[in-house]
Scaffold this active site. Structure first.
Site, PDB file in Angstrom:
ATOM      1  N   CYS A   1     -46.101  65.938  83.494  1.00  0.00           N
ATOM      2  CA  CYS A   1     -45.865  65.794  84.934  1.00  0.00           C
ATOM      3  C   CYS A   1     -45.964  64.359  85.483  1.00  0.00           C
ATOM      4  O   CYS A   1     -45.337  64.074  86.495  1.00  0.00           O
ATOM      5  CB  CYS A   1     -46.708  66.758  85.747  1.00  0.00           C
ATOM      6  SG  CYS A   1     -48.474  66.554  85.562  1.00  0.00           S
TER       7      CYS A   1
ATOM      8  N   ARG B   1     -47.988  63.623  70.945  1.00  0.00           N
ATOM      9  CA  ARG B   1     -49.383  63.170  70.897  1.00  0.00           C
ATOM     10  C   ARG B   1     -49.725  62.839  69.451  1.00  0.00           C
ATOM     11  O   ARG B   1     -49.387  63.623  68.553  1.00  0.00           O
ATOM     12  CB  ARG B   1     -50.327  64.269  71.391  1.00  0.00           C
ATOM     13  CG  ARG B   1     -50.128  64.568  72.847  1.00  0.00           C
ATOM     14  CD  ARG B   1     -51.117  65.595  73.324  1.00  0.00           C
ATOM     15  NE  ARG B   1     -50.884  65.830  74.743  1.00  0.00           N
ATOM     16  CZ  ARG B   1     -51.684  66.529  75.523  1.00  0.00           C
ATOM     17  NH1 ARG B   1     -52.782  67.070  75.033  1.00  0.00           N
ATOM     18  NH2 ARG B   1     -51.404  66.696  76.796  1.00  0.00           N
TER      19      ARG B   1
ATOM     20  N   GLU C   1     -51.997  63.278  66.907  1.00  0.00           N
ATOM     21  CA  GLU C   1     -53.147  64.164  66.703  1.00  0.00           C
ATOM     22  C   GLU C   1     -53.932  63.812  65.448  1.00  0.00           C
ATOM     23  O   GLU C   1     -54.877  64.512  65.085  1.00  0.00           O
ATOM     24  CB  GLU C   1     -52.693  65.633  66.660  1.00  0.00           C
ATOM     25  CG  GLU C   1     -52.125  66.145  67.979  1.00  0.00           C
ATOM     26  CD  GLU C   1     -53.194  66.525  69.012  1.00  0.00           C
ATOM     27  OE1 GLU C   1     -54.393  66.327  68.732  1.00  0.00           O
ATOM     28  OE2 GLU C   1     -52.816  67.008  70.094  1.00  0.00           O
TER      29      GLU C   1
ATOM     30  N   GLU D   1     -43.498  72.701  81.799  1.00  0.00           N
ATOM     31  CA  GLU D   1     -44.505  72.222  82.742  1.00  0.00           C
ATOM     32  C   GLU D   1     -44.210  72.822  84.106  1.00  0.00           C
ATOM     33  O   GLU D   1     -43.117  72.672  84.644  1.00  0.00           O
ATOM     34  CB  GLU D   1     -44.475  70.689  82.803  1.00  0.00           C
ATOM     35  CG  GLU D   1     -45.505  70.087  83.725  1.00  0.00           C
ATOM     36  CD  GLU D   1     -46.908  69.991  83.110  1.00  0.00           C
ATOM     37  OE1 GLU D   1     -47.131  70.574  82.031  1.00  0.00           O
ATOM     38  OE2 GLU D   1     -47.762  69.337  83.724  1.00  0.00           O
TER      39      GLU D   1
ATOM     40  N   ASP E   1     -58.539  76.962  81.214  1.00  0.00           N
ATOM     41  CA  ASP E   1     -57.885  77.001  79.904  1.00  0.00           C
ATOM     42  C   ASP E   1     -57.697  78.449  79.476  1.00  0.00           C
ATOM     43  O   ASP E   1     -58.573  79.281  79.713  1.00  0.00           O
ATOM     44  CB  ASP E   1     -58.778  76.319  78.847  1.00  0.00           C
ATOM     45  CG  ASP E   1     -58.494  74.831  78.724  1.00  0.00           C
ATOM     46  OD1 ASP E   1     -57.574  74.342  79.401  1.00  0.00           O
ATOM     47  OD2 ASP E   1     -59.201  74.161  77.941  1.00  0.00           O
TER      48      ASP E   1
ATOM     49  N   GLU F   1     -56.579  77.053  72.415  1.00  0.00           N
ATOM     50  CA  GLU F   1     -56.056  76.921  73.784  1.00  0.00           C
ATOM     51  C   GLU F   1     -54.540  76.968  73.707  1.00  0.00           C
ATOM     52  O   GLU F   1     -53.935  76.206  72.965  1.00  0.00           O
ATOM     53  CB  GLU F   1     -56.500  75.585  74.396  1.00  0.00           C
ATOM     54  CG  GLU F   1     -55.836  75.330  75.750  1.00  0.00           C
ATOM     55  CD  GLU F   1     -55.961  73.889  76.227  1.00  0.00           C
ATOM     56  OE1 GLU F   1     -56.936  73.206  75.869  1.00  0.00           O
ATOM     57  OE2 GLU F   1     -55.052  73.463  76.967  1.00  0.00           O
TER      58      GLU F   1
ATOM     59  N   ASN G   1     -52.820  76.050  80.111  1.00  0.00           N
ATOM     60  CA  ASN G   1     -53.840  75.845  81.137  1.00  0.00           C
ATOM     61  C   ASN G   1     -53.223  75.947  82.526  1.00  0.00           C
ATOM     62  O   ASN G   1     -52.002  75.915  82.682  1.00  0.00           O
ATOM     63  CB  ASN G   1     -54.531  74.491  80.955  1.00  0.00           C
ATOM     64  CG  ASN G   1     -53.563  73.343  81.106  1.00  0.00           C
ATOM     65  OD1 ASN G   1     -52.738  73.325  82.021  1.00  0.00           O
ATOM     66  ND2 ASN G   1     -53.637  72.385  80.211  1.00  0.00           N
TER      67      ASN G   1
HETATM   68  P1  ATP Z   1     -56.399  70.753  72.667  1.00  0.00           P
HETATM   69  O1  ATP Z   1     -57.786  70.802  73.213  1.00  0.00           O
HETATM   70  O2  ATP Z   1     -56.005  71.939  71.869  1.00  0.00           O
HETATM   71  O3  ATP Z   1     -56.062  69.443  72.024  1.00  0.00           O
HETATM   72  P2  ATP Z   1     -55.482  69.767  75.142  1.00  0.00           P
HETATM   73  O4  ATP Z   1     -56.632  70.051  76.033  1.00  0.00           O
HETATM   74  O5  ATP Z   1     -55.320  68.417  74.570  1.00  0.00           O
HETATM   75  O6  ATP Z   1     -55.448  70.849  73.950  1.00  0.00           O
HETATM   76  P3  ATP Z   1     -53.728  69.806  77.345  1.00  0.00           P
HETATM   77  O7  ATP Z   1     -53.820  68.354  77.500  1.00  0.00           O
HETATM   78  O8  ATP Z   1     -54.425  70.694  78.293  1.00  0.00           O
HETATM   79  O9  ATP Z   1     -54.160  70.218  75.874  1.00  0.00           O
HETATM   80  O10 ATP Z   1     -52.181  70.176  77.237  1.00  0.00           O
HETATM   81  C1  ATP Z   1     -51.614  71.310  77.876  1.00  0.00           C
HETATM   82  C2  ATP Z   1     -50.945  72.229  76.892  1.00  0.00           C
HETATM   83  O11 ATP Z   1     -50.080  71.510  76.017  1.00  0.00           O
HETATM   84  C3  ATP Z   1     -51.897  72.945  75.950  1.00  0.00           C
HETATM   85  O12 ATP Z   1     -52.439  74.090  76.547  1.00  0.00           O
HETATM   86  C4  ATP Z   1     -50.964  73.315  74.813  1.00  0.00           C
HETATM   87  O13 ATP Z   1     -50.202  74.448  75.156  1.00  0.00           O
HETATM   88  C5  ATP Z   1     -50.037  72.127  74.751  1.00  0.00           C
HETATM   89  N1  ATP Z   1     -50.454  71.174  73.708  1.00  0.00           N
HETATM   90  C6  ATP Z   1     -51.297  70.127  73.852  1.00  0.00           C
HETATM   91  N2  ATP Z   1     -51.432  69.450  72.704  1.00  0.00           N
HETATM   92  C7  ATP Z   1     -50.643  70.078  71.803  1.00  0.00           C
HETATM   93  C8  ATP Z   1     -50.343  69.855  70.429  1.00  0.00           C
HETATM   94  N3  ATP Z   1     -50.863  68.839  69.772  1.00  0.00           N
HETATM   95  N4  ATP Z   1     -49.490  70.706  69.791  1.00  0.00           N
HETATM   96  C9  ATP Z   1     -48.938  71.735  70.471  1.00  0.00           C
HETATM   97  N5  ATP Z   1     -49.177  72.000  71.761  1.00  0.00           N
HETATM   98  C10 ATP Z   1     -50.020  71.189  72.439  1.00  0.00           C
HETATM   99 ZN    ZN Z   2     -49.350  68.312  84.333  1.00  0.00          ZN
HETATM  100 MG    MG Z   3     -55.726  67.546  72.701  1.00  0.00          MG
END
Ligand code: ATP
Ligand code: ZN
Ligand code: MG
Length: 510
Positions: free
Chosen positions: A317, A347, A349, A366, A427, A440, A443
């Protein structure tokens, strides 16, 4: 000035040696007595202004040598020495003006800040920008700053102190490991599968590892499942609630992340984007030649010829807000509901990669809404209701919802605010039977006025604009569903199957 929160303000001592550099020598024109008199009056008035009685800054040493007025200033946190210096520059300017002498600038010889670091002995600070030396002894932290006049103008010393306060807050916050609170738990559901769905799908050829890390090529079957999930989200939630689709950029320029706050901490997880320093083919000829001769891409050579301009979409966003940046909107068009599904998110990871559950490249819808504070909070509840219907009636999964503090608040150490239940994140997590772990998968966040403030978006009435967002990770939805229900359509809930239809069989390998 008193601090209202319960946190005890840090004790600070400042010691600054600086010189006001003048446009001509003062010898013969400004008398020592004039300077002494001005110092005395500043010490009683100017440098105490705004501070409680007995507090403030003080010039403890001064002397005039040719075209320089050298000052040694000590202070507490009420009138910080660098503020004192800026005040003095003006005041001395007035005196010198009478002798037709101007102040050319400020030279900083030495700037030392000592902070009370009592409770934070566990927290080591090794390096700080604009600091050439750090001494940390129990009870105190001493910084020797490396600053010039322009750094003072940019309020670098204040920002350094703010940074240290944030580091302390973050450390305290980390100590309290649990900022997770169960809000809702679905009923238990029978599982039809006890394997890792990604492994199974790889065996069946539903997806293949792509060339990049944490990246897959999705085959026709899994793609059809993603599209079905997206259709469910559209039909059950986005369309009935009046959402309109938009297309948000997927390359994010630094200015966006500065405004969204991501520039504070995104670095270890960002995918960086670079552009060539020039598109002149001659400039790139050595790179091309190297590749032609070796069949290797010369990364080191390339690194010298590109420059970083931002990163790939991380939170989806932030770049939307540029659409509204600096605008004033009439209140009557609120609330506004939009969504984006126009591309991938990235990201880094690192070692956390795991199948389609944790990727470096993923797909997400989103959901973004905005309105008055009340509209924004109400709408989050409406979304939560609709999501429950989807998970309960259509996907038939076992999941739970938890109240967590969103990243930007955790980072700023605002645990208390979350208690209000207004700004914050819910979440959604589901159990993966093959590992017993909870994942997760989406959210719902109410972000308060964070984004409108960061991007200067206002309402005509002057009322605060609020917003919220909800990230629906398609891979995560699929991972959760398939982990609980398995890959065989006969075990899928009827409502889901009817949306997916037949899975196509397109490729065969020998
Ligand atoms: P996590 O704790 O699992 O790393 P996050 O808190 O980093 O998740 P958010 O930043 O809340 O995730 O991102 C919103 C959404 O984006 C998550 O609920 C998930 O659906 C998706 N998402 C985030 N990171 C990833 C990833 N590395 N692979 C796939 N989907 C992801
Ligand atoms: Zn957002
Ligand atoms: Mg994360």
């Amino acid at each position: 000035m008193t601090q209202q929160n319960e946190k005890k303000p840090m004790d600070m001592e400042f010691e600054l040696k600086a010189a006001l550099k003048c446009s001509a020598t003062l010898e013969g024109s400004v008398s020592q007595a004039d300077i002494d008199e001005l110092v005395a009056s500043c010490n009683t008035n100017l440098l105490k202004r705004g501070a409680p009685p007995g507090c403030g800054a003080e010039i403890v040493k001064w002397n005039v040598a040719e075209d320089k007025i050298k000052l040694k200033i000590v202070s507490d946190r009420f009138v910080r020495a660098h503020d004192a210096l800026l005040r003095l520059k003006k005041e001395f300017g007035k005196l010198l003006g009478k002798h037709r002498i101007g102040i050319r600038g400020i030279e900083i010889e030495k700037y030392k800040i000592a902070l009370d670091w009592g409770e934070e002995e566990g927290l080591r600070v090794r390096n700080l920008p604009f600091v050439k030396e750090i001494k940390q002894e129990k009870g105190s932290l001493e910084l020797l700053l490396d600053v010039d006049e322009s750094a003072l103008d940019k309020r670098i010393p204040d920002r350094l102190i703010r940074l240290l306060e944030d580091k302390i807050d973050a450390a305290r916050w980390k100590g309290k490991s649990e900022h997770w609170e169960l809000l809702f738990e679905s009923e238990k559901k029978p599982y039809h599968f006890d394997k890792d769905p990604t492994e199974e799908m790889l065996k069946r050829g539903w997806l293949q590892h792509a060339a990049g890390r944490g990246q897959y090529v999705y085959g026709p079957q899994l793609t059809k499942i993603f599209r079905a999930l997206e259709k469910i989200l559209l039909d059950e939630l986005l369309t009935p609630l009046g959402y309109n689709e938009m297309i948000f950029p997927k390359f994010v320029a630094w200015d966006v992340w500065k405004r969204s706050g991501h520039a504070k901490g995104i670095y270890p997880e960002a995918y960086y984007v670079c552009t060539p320093k020039t598109r002149d083919p001659e400039y790139w000829e050595d790179v091309m030649d190297y590749f032609k001769v070796t069949n290797e891409v010369p990364l080191d050579m390339i690194m010298g010829k590109i420059e970083n301009v931002g990163g790939m979409c991380y939170a989806q966003c932030p770049p939307f807000w540029v659409f509204l940046q600096g605008k004033i909107m009439p209140d009557e068009i609120l609330p506004i509901y939009v969504f984006d599904r126009s591309g991938t998110s990235y990201r880094y990871e690192s070692g956390g990669l795991h199948g389609i559950e944790r990727l470096d490249e993923f797909h997400r819808v989103e959901v973004l809404w905005m309105g008055t504070k009340q509209q924004t909070i109400e709408h989050a509840k409406e979304l939560q209701k609709r999501y429950r219907t989807i998970f309960h009636d259509i996907l038939d999964i076992e999941w739970r919802e938890a109240w967590v503090t969103p990243w930007f608040m955790a980072q700023e150490g605002k645990a208390g605010l979350a208690e209000l239940r207004e700004v914050g994140t819910t979440d959604y997590e589901a159990v993966l039977p093959y590992s017993g772990k909870w994942l997760e998968f989406q959210n719902v966040s109410v972000n308060g006025n964070k984004y409108p403030k960061g991007f200067s978006v206002k309402l005509q009435s002057g009322e605060e604009l609020w917003s919220g967002c909800s990230g629906v990770g398609l891979e995560r939805w699929a991972a959760v569903f398939l982990a609980q229900k398995g890959l065989d359509a006969e075990n899928w809930p009827e409502k889901f199957s009817s949306v997916v239809g037949e899975l196509p069989e397109v490729f065969k390998f020998l």
